[in-house]
Write a protein that holds these residues in place. Sequence first.
Motif, PDB file in Angstrom:
ATOM      1  N   ARG A 168       1.431  13.188   4.654  1.00 10.89           N
ATOM      2  CA  ARG A 168       0.803  14.013   5.697  1.00 10.89           C
ATOM      3  C   ARG A 168       0.041  15.182   5.059  1.00 10.89           C
ATOM      4  O   ARG A 168      -1.082  15.492   5.459  1.00 10.89           O
ATOM      5  CB  ARG A 168       1.868  14.518   6.676  1.00 10.89           C
ATOM      6  N   GLU A 169       0.656  15.829   4.087  1.00 11.31           N
ATOM      7  CA  GLU A 169      -0.019  16.956   3.428  1.00 11.31           C
ATOM      8  C   GLU A 169      -1.302  16.495   2.748  1.00 11.31           C
ATOM      9  O   GLU A 169      -2.342  17.163   2.828  1.00 11.31           O
ATOM     10  CB  GLU A 169       0.921  17.582   2.399  1.00 11.31           C
ATOM     11  N   ALA A 208      -1.490   5.693  -2.767  1.00 13.36           N
ATOM     12  CA  ALA A 208      -2.599   6.600  -3.083  1.00 13.36           C
ATOM     13  C   ALA A 208      -3.411   6.805  -1.817  1.00 13.36           C
ATOM     14  O   ALA A 208      -3.668   5.851  -1.070  1.00 13.36           O
ATOM     15  CB  ALA A 208      -3.476   6.019  -4.180  1.00 13.36           C
ATOM     16  N   ILE A 209      -3.798   8.053  -1.567  1.00 16.11           N
ATOM     17  CA  ILE A 209      -4.665   8.370  -0.435  1.00 16.11           C
ATOM     18  C   ILE A 209      -5.995   8.810  -1.017  1.00 16.11           C
ATOM     19  O   ILE A 209      -6.081   9.796  -1.751  1.00 16.11           O
ATOM     20  CB  ILE A 209      -4.044   9.449   0.461  1.00 16.11           C
ATOM     21  N   VAL A 235       1.194   9.902  -3.478  1.00 18.54           N
ATOM     22  CA  VAL A 235       2.290  10.488  -2.698  1.00 18.54           C
ATOM     23  C   VAL A 235       3.497   9.559  -2.700  1.00 18.54           C
ATOM     24  O   VAL A 235       3.366   8.341  -2.823  1.00 18.54           O
ATOM     25  CB  VAL A 235       1.846  10.786  -1.251  1.00 18.54           C
ATOM     26  N   ASP A 236       4.687  10.172  -2.519  1.00 16.67           N
ATOM     27  CA  ASP A 236       5.941   9.417  -2.620  1.00 16.67           C
ATOM     28  C   ASP A 236       6.728   9.357  -1.319  1.00 16.67           C
ATOM     29  O   ASP A 236       7.724   8.638  -1.249  1.00 16.67           O
ATOM     30  CB  ASP A 236       6.834  10.034  -3.704  1.00 16.67           C
ATOM     31  N   THR A 264      -8.637   7.067   9.729  1.00 16.14           N
ATOM     32  CA  THR A 264      -9.585   8.130  10.077  1.00 16.14           C
ATOM     33  C   THR A 264      -8.889   9.387  10.591  1.00 16.14           C
ATOM     34  O   THR A 264      -9.548  10.397  10.829  1.00 16.14           O
ATOM     35  CB  THR A 264     -10.586   7.638  11.134  1.00 16.14           C
ATOM     36  N   THR A 265      -7.564   9.323  10.785  1.00 18.17           N
ATOM     37  CA  THR A 265      -6.798  10.495  11.203  1.00 18.17           C
ATOM     38  C   THR A 265      -5.573  10.646  10.313  1.00 18.17           C
ATOM     39  O   THR A 265      -5.163   9.693   9.629  1.00 18.17           O
ATOM     40  CB  THR A 265      -6.342  10.386  12.670  1.00 18.17           C
ATOM     41  N   VAL A 266      -4.979  11.823  10.363  1.00 20.35           N
ATOM     42  CA  VAL A 266      -3.777  12.073   9.564  1.00 20.35           C
ATOM     43  C   VAL A 266      -2.647  11.159   9.999  1.00 20.35           C
ATOM     44  O   VAL A 266      -1.944  10.564   9.166  1.00 20.35           O
ATOM     45  CB  VAL A 266      -3.366  13.554   9.682  1.00 20.35           C
TER      46      VAL A 266
END
Length: 383
Positions: A69-70, A43-44, A62-63, A26-28
């Motif tokens: 984070r981005e 995968a996000i 993402v890798d 629920t948060t970064v």
Amino acid sequence: MKLHEYQAKQVFADAGIPTPASTLATTVDEAVEAAEEIGYPVAIKAQVQVGGRGKAGGIKLVDDAEEAREAAESIIGMDLKGIHVDRVLVEEAVDFVNELYVGVTMDRGQGEPVAMVSTRGGVNIEEVAEEDPDAIAREHIDPAFGMQPYQARKAVYDAGVDREVANDVASVLRTLYQLWDDRDGADAEINPLMVTSDGEVIAADAVMNIDDDALFRQPELAEMEDEAGDGDALEQKADEYGFDYVRLDGNVGIIGNGAGLVMTTLDLVDFYGGSPANFLDVGGGAKAQRIANALDMVFSDDNVDSVVFNIFGGITRGDEVANGINQALEQFEEIPKPVVVRLAGTNAEEGMEILNEELVTVEHTLEDAVQRAVDYADEEVEA
């Protein structure tokens, strides 16, 4: 009741359907931590119940931690097709060589459940059904006996699934049907069911919708509804107002009184080249506040560019409906979207004379009303 992806995957995994390792965040910071624990690539995925999440920026592969984070910063808090994203699923990326589709639903025309398999997974299955119906193998099931092993194998073979994974896909299909049956499902599907280079099959997505009237028999799933949080605010608002409402992906808002009338309007919007934004049945009654509530819901959908009212006066008279529409629209300082009204039935002519044409466009036939609403929506898109 619609389960979120992470909830449906939990149900599927508990039943033995292979799913990727995943964690809800629920948060970064939680998302980055989960990605580190699972291991890259991951995968996000935004946890909202709309189609086309990937195209809308709601799914990112993402890798490394910087990319994680981005991605999490861009997805958490975003508005995805009008729905606020407050959680993401961080999931192990699947190195796949093929994408399949498997699903179970009720074929109301046939009066039986139907299992479906296609090698055209990973895309909108409704489009596949329309463009190439033969690409989907279907097997009807007698609910008294359930899905038999030979039926699952037949559906898989008819779809042209590679024989090396056919038995595993058939096993997933049988489990999916059993879940659908045991959990009072309305729909259950995996799209895509990914095939890896090692010949494994993994549910990379999960959809499970439950019959609301059967939730009293499914206390665990009812708890998931509470856990899901806000979900689609418009659908929650519809529950509060007592409307039958389903949010769709188009831009022509639809309001009617009666499910058949609304479905007919949806079909005509599609026929005339438009795209329906919702199914909204206000039921009986024409009180101004009920009409205002319906308009508030449709106007609150950022996707809506025009609205069409299709009202048939049976017990409810057309002049009462017209007064209700006038009073409802007068509550708005500014009409945010063009509104088209078609009345039929009892006192329809009187109602159309009462309607304030400074606030609405009046059409005498449903076809004209739908065409006008589609034209208005097109003008808004082009503007």
